[in-house]
Design a protein around this motif. Sequence first.
Motif, PDB file in Angstrom:
ATOM      1  N   UNK A   7      50.667 118.517 -28.800  1.00 51.71           N
ATOM      2  CA  UNK A   7      50.127 118.611 -27.432  1.00 51.71           C
ATOM      3  C   UNK A   7      51.215 118.940 -26.420  1.00 51.71           C
ATOM      4  N   UNK A   8      50.805 119.317 -25.224  1.00 55.97           N
ATOM      5  CA  UNK A   8      51.755 119.565 -24.133  1.00 55.97           C
ATOM      6  C   UNK A   8      52.306 118.235 -23.634  1.00 55.97           C
ATOM      7  N   UNK A   9      53.483 118.245 -23.001  1.00 53.38           N
ATOM      8  CA  UNK A   9      54.059 117.002 -22.463  1.00 53.38           C
ATOM      9  C   UNK A   9      53.132 116.363 -21.441  1.00 53.38           C
ATOM     10  N   UNK A  10      52.909 115.062 -21.513  1.00 50.35           N
ATOM     11  CA  UNK A  10      52.052 114.391 -20.537  1.00 50.35           C
ATOM     12  C   UNK A  10      52.755 114.211 -19.204  1.00 50.35           C
ATOM     13  N   UNK A  11      52.011 113.824 -18.186  1.00 45.21           N
ATOM     14  CA  UNK A  11      52.585 113.608 -16.861  1.00 45.21           C
ATOM     15  C   UNK A  11      53.633 112.506 -16.862  1.00 45.21           C
ATOM     16  N   UNK A  32      60.886 117.683 -34.129  1.00 43.57           N
ATOM     17  CA  UNK A  32      60.379 116.449 -34.723  1.00 43.57           C
ATOM     18  C   UNK A  32      59.061 116.700 -35.459  1.00 43.57           C
ATOM     19  N   UNK A  33      58.209 117.506 -34.854  1.00 44.31           N
ATOM     20  CA  UNK A  33      56.873 117.755 -35.407  1.00 44.31           C
ATOM     21  C   UNK A  33      56.902 118.663 -36.629  1.00 44.31           C
ATOM     22  N   UNK A  46      51.698 111.067 -36.895  1.00 46.58           N
ATOM     23  CA  UNK A  46      52.321 110.731 -35.617  1.00 46.58           C
ATOM     24  C   UNK A  46      52.421 111.936 -34.681  1.00 46.58           C
ATOM     25  N   UNK A  47      52.257 113.130 -35.221  1.00 41.51           N
ATOM     26  CA  UNK A  47      52.461 114.338 -34.415  1.00 41.51           C
ATOM     27  C   UNK A  47      51.533 114.401 -33.197  1.00 41.51           C
ATOM     28  N   UNK A  48      50.225 114.164 -33.335  1.00 44.35           N
ATOM     29  CA  UNK A  48      49.359 114.257 -32.148  1.00 44.35           C
ATOM     30  C   UNK A  48      49.720 113.255 -31.055  1.00 44.35           C
ATOM     31  N   UNK A  49      50.347 112.135 -31.416  1.00 43.82           N
ATOM     32  CA  UNK A  49      50.721 111.134 -30.416  1.00 43.82           C
ATOM     33  C   UNK A  49      52.232 111.032 -30.239  1.00 43.82           C
ATOM     34  N   UNK A  50      52.914 112.108 -30.610  1.00 43.66           N
ATOM     35  CA  UNK A  50      54.366 112.121 -30.534  1.00 43.66           C
ATOM     36  C   UNK A  50      54.863 111.909 -29.103  1.00 43.66           C
ATOM     37  N   UNK A  51      54.231 112.594 -28.154  1.00 44.57           N
ATOM     38  CA  UNK A  51      54.644 112.452 -26.764  1.00 44.57           C
ATOM     39  C   UNK A  51      54.351 111.057 -26.237  1.00 44.57           C
TER      40      UNK A  51
END
Length: 240
Positions: A7-11, A32-33, A46-51
């Motif tokens: 995903x894109x970096x969150x706010x 990392x991903x 863990x990749x989808x929740x990496x950020x």
Amino acid sequence: MDTPPLPAPPESVRGVCASERLPLLEEYAALLATDGVVRGLIGPREVPRLWDRHIANSAILSTVVPEGITLCDVGSGAGLPGMVVAIVRPDLRVTLVEPLLRRTTFLEEVVESLGLDNVEVVRGRADALHGSRTFDMVTSRAVAPLDRLLEWSMPLVAPEGELLALKGSSVVEEIENARETLEKFTCDEPVVIELGDGVLDSPTYAVRVSWADPSALPLHLIRGKSASSTGSKGKGKRRR
């Protein structure tokens, strides 16, 4: 190996990372991903929740780190939190300490790929540096309970420095279980900090530990060479 899309970096990350540093952080997350998953440094799930789960709390930790200091990340693993802090805060000199070769190889490749000239990677246990290096701040994330972490980390903390460890919701219990070790090292009363309140989906805690009386530190700690005068920097090429 196929991995879920990143995903894109969150706010929560954009809010603490300067715009010119964000591409570096995104590149690190992509490494990392991909390579991190292939090498078993993180699991594919863990990749989808990496950020949100891994990078955001490391980035927010950087907001309570003083400017221009030397920082040692003990048991850095794949670079959390140390690599993230080093990317977000180029004013710091960061030493990543990790005993496993496959992890230090990955960390060195990240340093080279991203051109991080403020990062040093040291392969070894933290206690190998006892008596020879000290740092303004020593960090860690999910390395060990506080009592063991104190044994490994406090000999690396400079007289006026501090330990700052990311912890979970059991941090208060860990402090109580570490009372004997805190007394052994003549530490001041630990301070628990809640990070990212109103920014992160779930609370992130850090425990701050400093010396109660720096003038009374054991002689071998006083003689520890300051990282600011002995630490070498990563040899990656500087980005333009």
